[in-house]
Design an enzyme around this catalytic site. Structure first.
Site, short mmCIF file in Angstrom:
data_model
loop_
_atom_site.label_atom_id
_atom_site.label_comp_id
_atom_site.label_asym_id
_atom_site.label_seq_id
_atom_site.Cartn_x
_atom_site.Cartn_y
_atom_site.Cartn_z
N THR A 106 0.87 -1.20 0.00
CA THR A 106 0.00 0.00 0.00
C THR A 106 0.90 1.23 0.00
O THR A 106 1.37 1.65 -1.05
CB THR A 106 -0.97 0.02 1.20
OG1 THR A 106 -0.25 -0.25 2.40
CG2 THR A 106 -2.08 -0.97 1.03
N LYS B 92 3.75 -6.87 4.07
CA LYS B 92 3.53 -5.48 3.68
C LYS B 92 3.13 -4.68 4.91
O LYS B 92 2.64 -5.23 5.90
CB LYS B 92 2.47 -5.35 2.59
CG LYS B 92 1.11 -5.87 2.93
CD LYS B 92 0.09 -4.89 3.41
CE LYS B 92 0.36 -3.47 3.08
NZ LYS B 92 -0.57 -2.63 3.90
N THR C 295 1.24 -8.83 12.01
CA THR C 295 1.46 -7.53 11.37
C THR C 295 0.37 -7.28 10.34
O THR C 295 -0.59 -8.04 10.25
CB THR C 295 2.81 -7.50 10.67
OG1 THR C 295 2.97 -6.19 10.13
CG2 THR C 295 2.84 -8.48 9.50
N GLU D 54 6.47 4.63 7.23
CA GLU D 54 6.08 5.86 6.54
C GLU D 54 6.99 7.02 6.96
O GLU D 54 7.04 7.39 8.12
CB GLU D 54 4.62 6.18 6.83
CG GLU D 54 3.68 5.25 6.04
CD GLU D 54 2.23 5.35 6.43
OE1 GLU D 54 1.40 4.80 5.70
OE2 GLU D 54 1.92 5.98 7.46
N ASN E 274 0.37 10.78 5.61
CA ASN E 274 -0.90 10.47 6.26
C ASN E 274 -1.92 11.59 6.17
O ASN E 274 -3.11 11.37 6.39
CB ASN E 274 -0.66 10.05 7.70
CG ASN E 274 -0.14 8.64 7.73
OD1 ASN E 274 -0.83 7.74 7.28
ND2 ASN E 274 1.08 8.46 8.19
N THR F 52 -6.47 11.26 -0.52
CA THR F 52 -6.71 12.18 -1.64
C THR F 52 -5.97 11.73 -2.89
O THR F 52 -5.12 10.88 -2.83
CB THR F 52 -6.27 13.60 -1.27
OG1 THR F 52 -4.91 13.56 -0.84
CG2 THR F 52 -7.14 14.16 -0.19
#
Lengths: 405, 405
Positions: free
Chosen positions: B153, B179, B190, B275, B400, B405
């Site tokens: 993702t 992932k 996870t 991230e 995040n 969007t």
């Protein structure tokens, strides 16, 4: 950039409290960073302190002095927290109390020290001590606004609240200041809060009223979930106005309401000025089975970095709210199909999924506002609890990545 | 930007496992977002699933099917988590299993569904169903690398690990993919992990080995403290190579070691690709009185936004580490004067304060590295626990804030 208008009130002066502010140049030259409160003889004083095991030297010394003597002075510096400073930190805190005591003609244990700022640096004693005479010189009943500015660290605005009420036919005033913008998840108190009243209230009742009000205000806010090493909130009653006895329930109730109002307002100003904050967020959990699960659910939502970044983006990402509720500790056997969530007045989630009536347009309209309320109905009981928080923005990262440089 | 070199290994193929990947266009057109695992008849399968109360529809259906039948297929989509989707989400998960079952000639309960992506959007069934034939068509023993890419993702890199060992004279292989980059604080598993071996291992032992390995790997990592609604980790044993019986302790131990190696490597790749991550951080708590307090202290440090932003800034702000340890739950009566902290090999804190030998230059040199180890010695006992995390950067906020969007 604080959320909403953060303008200092016209402080009510508190008969028996004088405040002086001076420049010691503790972190940066020139700014007013040293504040002294002088409390009239006979004042009652109560305090609540951080529960962080690594509590700072001044917290330890203030606790100790509060047990020994009736406090006559608060000595507050910003720019340096005197935390994680070991034995020499304790010595510095004691030595600064002694210096105020010598200048003012009281015993050292009548002085309570408070520090806020960088953790782990030695307090620059020469600069601190040499500014004491100027701060004492400046003592004035009108010193509240200067003091509110003098205790700021990463705060962008000074914070204060003031109120008055009639008790047994006499006007009673309450004024208070607070500071704090990061490392905010108070546990028994906030970063630093100083509240005073001219009412006459004996110490045991004062302590109880302070604990209740702190629990309803400072202990209900979070910016980043990090409990400070230096949290303290002090409440002074100078006894110059009405006497409030524990047995006089009406008087106690009137004062309690007024005190909660002042302290909740102070707590809200801290959240509104949270590091990098662009949103002021009320998280209200309803229909909980008990107080603990309501608070766990509310704080888990309020701490979630994913909820906070969605708030920053004005994105009605309700999946993140549900995911946070779903991982909250203490919500054993949560029936997710009984969960309802409102975003402002908009029904967002019903029966554990997106509400049939929900539209992104309606959700976005609420999320774009600067002040947002989440109502999370758990369907497990009758208990409600509210906490307040802010969003998580680029500026939070910038402020905290640059803090020591 | 991941921390370190994240290169997929040359996967060992697992006799009895074929994998096919296809483009369903679930969130974006064109990308490969649908993966099917085909497991040989007679395979044992174990799974661990999220403890989030709001677990996604596919998690519920996978748990249910795992109890009913021996699984023959895993159906995985990215781009949509099918979480918070209520009754219709469950229907969609069941319907997609039925569709695979019809095409492959098995019962629907032999198909386990897995989804990852945005929470709260309905699964686009038409697109998903129409890509099934292509995924089945693509089934191949060599499908691991495509699948690693197909389940991503916000991951910037595909994640895989592979190893082999000799058991009772026979080579046993283990390969796995995973992932996850945000909403990572696995609790029992996870985001998504799929591991397979050609060993023959009966279900009860397989489940135990998976739980142990997940506990030592995925359950020891955190990116943002947010436990996902879709966490799953599956372990398949196809039985084409050596048989491992619970009574054969040597064989169990050899396999356990190899499995932990693969799963720990997968867990680390998730943190390295966290991230916005710029640092890979190992937080090791030693001298704890029990496992729980070691983990609480380690995770409190690993979750602290102030510690994580200091890491991003390469700032050896040890006061924030102490403040986090000091607020960790479960550390009752912590004697802070017994706490020692090392930053890499540099002694940072001794007796609860800055070490006399510490210099900012030495601390900064360690903090500038991409891989950093904190060792926190509590002085309360003999227990050690390690967790892995990453820093908190501007890019975390950007990723995040923009996710939907």
């Amino acid at each position: 950039m604080a959320v909403g208008e953060l303008v200092l009130p016209e402080f009510e002066t508190i008969d028996g409290v004088r405040i002086g502010t001076a420049s010691a140049g503790i972190k940066k030259p020139g700014r007013k960073d040293l504040v002294i409160f002088e409390l009239a003889e006979g004042s009652s004083v109560a305090g609540v302190f951080t529960l962080n095991a690594f509590c700072a030297a001044p917290v330890q010394v203030s606790r100790e002095h509060l047990q020994k003597s009736a406090p006559r002075f608060f000595l507050i510096n910003t720019g340096n927290a005197n935390a994680g400073t070991g034995v020499s930190g304790l010595e510095n805190a004691r030595q600064s109390c002694q210096a105020v005591a010598d200048l003012a003609g009281v015993t050292a244990s009548a002085v309570l020290p408070f520090s806020t700022g960088v953790i782990g640096e030695p307090l620059p004693m020469d600069r601190l001590l040499s500014a004491l005479p100027a701060a004492l010189e400046a003592l004035s009943e009108k010193g509240w606004a200067d003091a509110a500015a003098g205790i700021m660290t990463t705060d962008t605005k000074p914070k204060g609240a003031t109120a008055s009420c009639m008790i047994n036919g006499q006007p009673v005033k309450i004024s208070g200041i607070a500071k704090g913008a990061g490392m905010i998840r108070p546990n028994m108190a906030t970063m630093l809060g100083f509240v005073a009243t001219d009412a006459a209230i004996a110490q045991p009742l004062l302590k109880q009223l302070l604990s209740e009000a702190a629990d309803a205000s400072f202990n209900r806010i979070t910016i980043d979930g990090d409990t400070s090493t230096n949290d303290c909130c002090m409440l002074v009653a100078t006894g110059r106005s009405a006497e409030i006895n524990a047995a006089d329930h009406q008087a106690v109730e009137a004062f309690r309401t007024c005190l909660k109002q002042v302290m909740t307002q102070l707590a809200h100003t801290i959240v509104r000025d949270g590091e990098g904050a662009t949103k002021f967020v009320t998280v209200k959990v309803e229909q909980a089975g008990c107080r603990e699960e309501a608070l766990e659910a509310a704080f888990t939502v309020a701490h979630s970095p994913l909820v906070k970044t969605a708030l920053y983006a004005s994105d009605a990402n309700w999946g993140r709210i549900l995911a946070a509720v779903g991982r909250a500790p203490g919500l054993e056997n949560l029936d997710v199909s009984g969960v309802t969530v409102y975003l402002g007045d908009v029904l967002l989630v019903e029966k554990g999924g997106r509400a049939a009536s929900y539209t992104e347009a309606a959700g976005s309209a609420v999320m774009k506002q600067a002040e947002i309320t989440f109502r999370i109905l758990l369907g497990r009981g009758e208990i409600s609890e509210t906490v307040w928080t802010c969003d998580f923005s680029h500026d939070y990262v910038t402020i905290n990545a640059d803090y020591r440089t």
